[in-house]
Design a protein around this motif. Structure first.
Motif, PDB file in Angstrom:
ATOM      1  N   LEU A  24       0.920  -1.112   0.028  1.00 18.70           N
ATOM      2  CA  LEU A  24       0.130  -0.101  -0.144  1.00 18.70           C
ATOM      3  C   LEU A  24       0.975   1.217   0.130  1.00 18.70           C
ATOM      4  CD1 LEU A  24      -3.057   0.538   0.562  1.00 18.70           C
ATOM      5  CD2 LEU A  24      -2.599   0.984   2.763  1.00 18.70           C
ATOM      6  N   TYR A  25       0.717   2.166  -1.034  1.00 15.65           N
ATOM      7  CA  TYR A  25       1.635   3.168  -1.242  1.00 15.65           C
ATOM      8  C   TYR A  25       0.677   4.505  -0.995  1.00 15.65           C
ATOM      9  CZ  TYR A  25       4.940   0.088  -3.028  1.00 15.65           C
ATOM     10  OH  TYR A  25       6.065  -0.909  -3.683  1.00 15.65           O
ATOM     11  N   GLU A  26       1.279   5.357  -0.278  1.00 16.16           N
ATOM     12  CA  GLU A  26       0.536   6.713   0.077  1.00 16.16           C
ATOM     13  C   GLU A  26       1.402   7.459  -0.965  1.00 16.16           C
ATOM     14  OE1 GLU A  26       0.359   8.071   3.867  1.00 16.16           O
ATOM     15  OE2 GLU A  26      -0.369  10.123   3.229  1.00 16.16           O
ATOM     16  N   VAL A  27       0.564   7.901  -2.001  1.00 12.26           N
ATOM     17  CA  VAL A  27       1.431   8.716  -3.142  1.00 12.26           C
ATOM     18  C   VAL A  27       1.918  10.220  -2.423  1.00 12.26           C
ATOM     19  CG1 VAL A  27       1.121  10.116  -5.485  1.00 12.26           C
ATOM     20  CG2 VAL A  27      -0.038   7.957  -4.905  1.00 12.26           C
ATOM     21  N   GLY A  28       3.306  10.476  -2.784  1.00  8.74           N
ATOM     22  CA  GLY A  28       3.806  11.625  -2.094  1.00  8.74           C
ATOM     23  C   GLY A  28       4.189  11.441  -0.627  1.00  8.74           C
ATOM     24  N   ASP A  29       3.904  10.143  -0.065  1.00  9.43           N
ATOM     25  CA  ASP A  29       4.228   9.977   1.403  1.00  9.43           C
ATOM     26  C   ASP A  29       3.331  10.928   2.149  1.00  9.43           C
ATOM     27  OD1 ASP A  29       5.788   7.827   0.893  1.00  9.43           O
ATOM     28  OD2 ASP A  29       7.519   9.019   0.276  1.00  9.43           O
ATOM     29  N   TRP A  45       9.743  10.229  -6.462  1.00 13.96           N
ATOM     30  CA  TRP A  45       8.869   9.295  -5.814  1.00 13.96           C
ATOM     31  C   TRP A  45       8.662   8.054  -6.085  1.00 13.96           C
ATOM     32  CZ3 TRP A  45       4.230   7.066  -5.759  1.00 13.96           C
ATOM     33  CH2 TRP A  45       3.765   6.406  -4.429  1.00 13.96           C
ATOM     34  N   SER A  46       7.999   7.956  -7.580  1.00 19.97           N
ATOM     35  CA  SER A  46       7.650   6.732  -8.206  1.00 19.97           C
ATOM     36  C   SER A  46       8.867   6.038  -8.657  1.00 19.97           C
ATOM     37  CB  SER A  46       6.793   7.044  -9.242  1.00 19.97           C
ATOM     38  OG  SER A  46       7.336   7.511 -10.206  1.00 19.97           O
ATOM     39  N   SER A  47       9.981   6.620  -8.883  1.00 20.59           N
ATOM     40  CA  SER A  47      11.077   5.860  -9.353  1.00 20.59           C
ATOM     41  C   SER A  47      12.018   5.102  -8.319  1.00 20.59           C
ATOM     42  CB  SER A  47      11.994   6.900 -10.155  1.00 20.59           C
ATOM     43  OG  SER A  47      12.615   7.968  -9.575  1.00 20.59           O
ATOM     44  N   SER A  48      11.666   5.735  -7.140  1.00 19.11           N
ATOM     45  CA  SER A  48      12.331   4.960  -6.085  1.00 19.11           C
ATOM     46  C   SER A  48      11.592   3.859  -5.392  1.00 19.11           C
ATOM     47  CB  SER A  48      12.541   5.994  -4.935  1.00 19.11           C
ATOM     48  OG  SER A  48      11.260   6.222  -4.294  1.00 19.11           O
ATOM     49  N   LYS A  49      10.521   3.410  -6.170  1.00 18.36           N
ATOM     50  CA  LYS A  49       9.798   2.316  -5.612  1.00 18.36           C
ATOM     51  C   LYS A  49       9.604   1.194  -6.803  1.00 18.36           C
ATOM     52  CE  LYS A  49       7.588   5.126  -2.385  1.00 18.36           C
ATOM     53  NZ  LYS A  49       8.771   5.746  -1.917  1.00 18.36           N
ATOM     54  N   THR A  50       9.223   0.165  -6.512  1.00 19.25           N
ATOM     55  CA  THR A  50       8.761  -0.972  -7.232  1.00 19.25           C
ATOM     56  C   THR A  50       7.413  -1.474  -7.304  1.00 19.25           C
ATOM     57  OG1 THR A  50      11.353  -1.793  -7.466  1.00 19.25           O
ATOM     58  CG2 THR A  50       9.728  -3.073  -8.469  1.00 19.25           C
ATOM     59  N   PHE A  51       6.540  -1.239  -7.958  1.00 24.25           N
ATOM     60  CA  PHE A  51       5.178  -1.679  -7.934  1.00 24.25           C
ATOM     61  C   PHE A  51       4.957  -2.808  -8.739  1.00 24.25           C
ATOM     62  CE2 PHE A  51       5.955   3.100  -8.004  1.00 24.25           C
ATOM     63  CZ  PHE A  51       5.132   3.441  -6.825  1.00 24.25           C
ATOM     64  N   GLY A  54      -1.420  -5.743  -8.260  1.00 27.93           N
ATOM     65  CA  GLY A  54      -2.056  -6.021  -6.710  1.00 27.93           C
ATOM     66  C   GLY A  54      -1.854  -4.829  -5.683  1.00 27.93           C
ATOM     67  N   ASP A  55      -0.586  -4.089  -6.032  1.00 27.96           N
ATOM     68  CA  ASP A  55      -0.448  -3.005  -4.975  1.00 27.96           C
ATOM     69  C   ASP A  55      -1.501  -1.968  -4.999  1.00 27.96           C
ATOM     70  OD1 ASP A  55       1.851  -4.344  -4.111  1.00 27.96           O
ATOM     71  OD2 ASP A  55       3.131  -3.005  -5.433  1.00 27.96           O
ATOM     72  N   VAL A  56      -1.546  -1.161  -4.379  1.00 27.56           N
ATOM     73  CA  VAL A  56      -2.578  -0.305  -4.086  1.00 27.56           C
ATOM     74  C   VAL A  56      -1.772   1.454  -3.916  1.00 27.56           C
ATOM     75  CG1 VAL A  56      -4.442   0.769  -2.869  1.00 27.56           C
ATOM     76  CG2 VAL A  56      -4.268  -1.617  -3.308  1.00 27.56           C
ATOM     77  N   LEU A  57      -2.288   2.353  -4.709  1.00 22.97           N
ATOM     78  CA  LEU A  57      -1.839   3.623  -4.536  1.00 22.97           C
ATOM     79  C   LEU A  57      -2.929   4.343  -3.891  1.00 22.97           C
ATOM     80  CD1 LEU A  57      -0.681   4.749  -8.110  1.00 22.97           C
ATOM     81  CD2 LEU A  57       0.704   3.891  -6.185  1.00 22.97           C
ATOM     82  N   ILE A  58      -2.713   5.118  -2.829  1.00 26.88           N
ATOM     83  CA  ILE A  58      -3.698   6.119  -2.048  1.00 26.88           C
ATOM     84  C   ILE A  58      -3.269   7.477  -2.256  1.00 26.88           C
ATOM     85  CG2 ILE A  58      -4.477   6.500   0.278  1.00 26.88           C
ATOM     86  CD1 ILE A  58      -5.226   3.836  -0.522  1.00 26.88           C
ATOM     87  N   PHE A  59      -4.296   8.108  -3.230  1.00 29.70           N
ATOM     88  CA  PHE A  59      -4.099   9.603  -3.154  1.00 29.70           C
ATOM     89  C   PHE A  59      -4.825  10.406  -2.108  1.00 29.70           C
ATOM     90  CE2 PHE A  59      -3.441   7.754  -7.184  1.00 29.70           C
ATOM     91  CZ  PHE A  59      -2.328   8.524  -8.048  1.00 29.70           C
ATOM     92  N   GLN A  60      -4.061  10.948  -1.196  1.00 36.29           N
ATOM     93  CA  GLN A  60      -4.766  11.790  -0.488  1.00 36.29           C
ATOM     94  C   GLN A  60      -4.669  13.286  -0.617  1.00 36.29           C
ATOM     95  OE1 GLN A  60      -3.023  10.089   3.408  1.00 36.29           O
ATOM     96  NE2 GLN A  60      -5.070   9.820   4.022  1.00 36.29           N
ATOM     97  N   TYR A  61      -5.866  13.766  -0.564  1.00 38.17           N
ATOM     98  CA  TYR A  61      -5.852  15.602  -1.367  1.00 38.17           C
ATOM     99  C   TYR A  61      -7.017  16.303  -0.768  1.00 38.17           C
ATOM    100  CZ  TYR A  61      -8.710  13.151  -4.844  1.00 38.17           C
ATOM    101  OH  TYR A  61      -9.487  12.637  -5.785  1.00 38.17           O
ATOM    102  N   ASN A  62      -7.052  17.306  -0.920  1.00 34.94           N
ATOM    103  CA  ASN A  62      -8.288  18.177  -0.433  1.00 34.94           C
ATOM    104  C   ASN A  62      -8.981  18.270  -1.818  1.00 34.94           C
ATOM    105  OD1 ASN A  62     -10.142  20.314  -0.228  1.00 34.94           O
ATOM    106  ND2 ASN A  62      -8.900  21.604   1.267  1.00 34.94           N
ATOM    107  N   LYS A  63     -10.101  17.776  -1.810  1.00 36.36           N
ATOM    108  CA  LYS A  63     -11.110  17.645  -3.069  1.00 36.36           C
ATOM    109  C   LYS A  63     -11.460  19.015  -3.387  1.00 36.36           C
ATOM    110  CE  LYS A  63     -15.421  16.322  -0.832  1.00 36.36           C
ATOM    111  NZ  LYS A  63     -16.544  15.501  -0.905  1.00 36.36           N
TER     112      LYS A  63
END
Length: 195
Positions: A24-29, A45-51, A54-63
């Motif tokens: 589970l990856y929180e985008v942008g930590d 951020w993305s190039s420092s990880k291997t996806f 089945g992995d999940v990205l979590i985008f957290q932001y002010n809608k």
């Protein structure tokens, strides 16, 4: 009958080695999905990880100020929000990476993609050779390299209670799953002995 039981035994035993935890990856930590991090932040951020599939990205932001759009490569390169493949509008957006290849994400609000709010994620096939630890570093920066895949998937890593609480649920780690597979293997072995 003996061949059927032997086949079932092989399948049951192979399940023990196939279980792979989903990461589970929180985008942008801790920065989340925002325009305030600079032009190359999400690329780094993305190039420092291997996806993996089945992995999940979590985008957290002010809608009120942002959204997430999955777009084509061309629309990613040109920051074009006019023909998204998918648009997300919640403040906590999980995106399951369910195929291999590149996923391209942008914020569709004017000027946001151009200021660096865009993400390219390359997803690898899930396999035994690509087993990674399920703990992904939070608050990672370009000076902190991502963890290397484990050489031995049975290696036990020391973790504290706080780390364990952050791990995503994995059915393969359930005591019920392991107990059930153990019982199935035992029953099949006994049946094989009596044939």
């Amino acid at each position: 009958m003996k061949n059927t039981i032997m086949g079932l035994l092989i399948v049951a035993l192979s399940l023990f080695s196939v279980v792979r935890a989903t990461s589970l990856y929180e985008v942008g930590d801790s920065n989340g999905w925002t325009t305030t991090v600079g032009l190359d932040y999400y690329k780094t951020w993305s190039s420092s990880k291997t996806f993996y599939v089945g992995d999940v990205l979590i985008f957290q932001y002010n809608k009120t100020f942002h959204n997430v759009m999955e777009v084509s490569f061309q629309d990613f390169e040109s920051c074009n929000p006019n023909s998204p493949l998918t648009t997300y509008h919640s403040q906590y957006e999980p995106v399951i990476l369910n195929r291999t290849g590149h996923y391209y994400f942008i914020c569709g609000l004017p000027g946001h993609c151009e200021s660096g709010q865009k993400l390219d994620v390359l997803v690898m096939p899930a396999s035994l050779e690509n087993t990674t630890p399920i703990i992904q570093p939070n608050n990672a920066s370009s000076s902190n390299p991502s963890p290397k895949p484990l050489e031995d998937p049975l290696e036990v890593l020391p973790v504290d209670d706080a780390t364990i609480a952050t791990l995503p649920y994995n059915a393969g780690s359930s005591l019920c799953v392991w107990s059930g597979l153990s019982m199935l293997s035992s029953v099949l072995l006994q049946a094989l002995v009596f044939l």
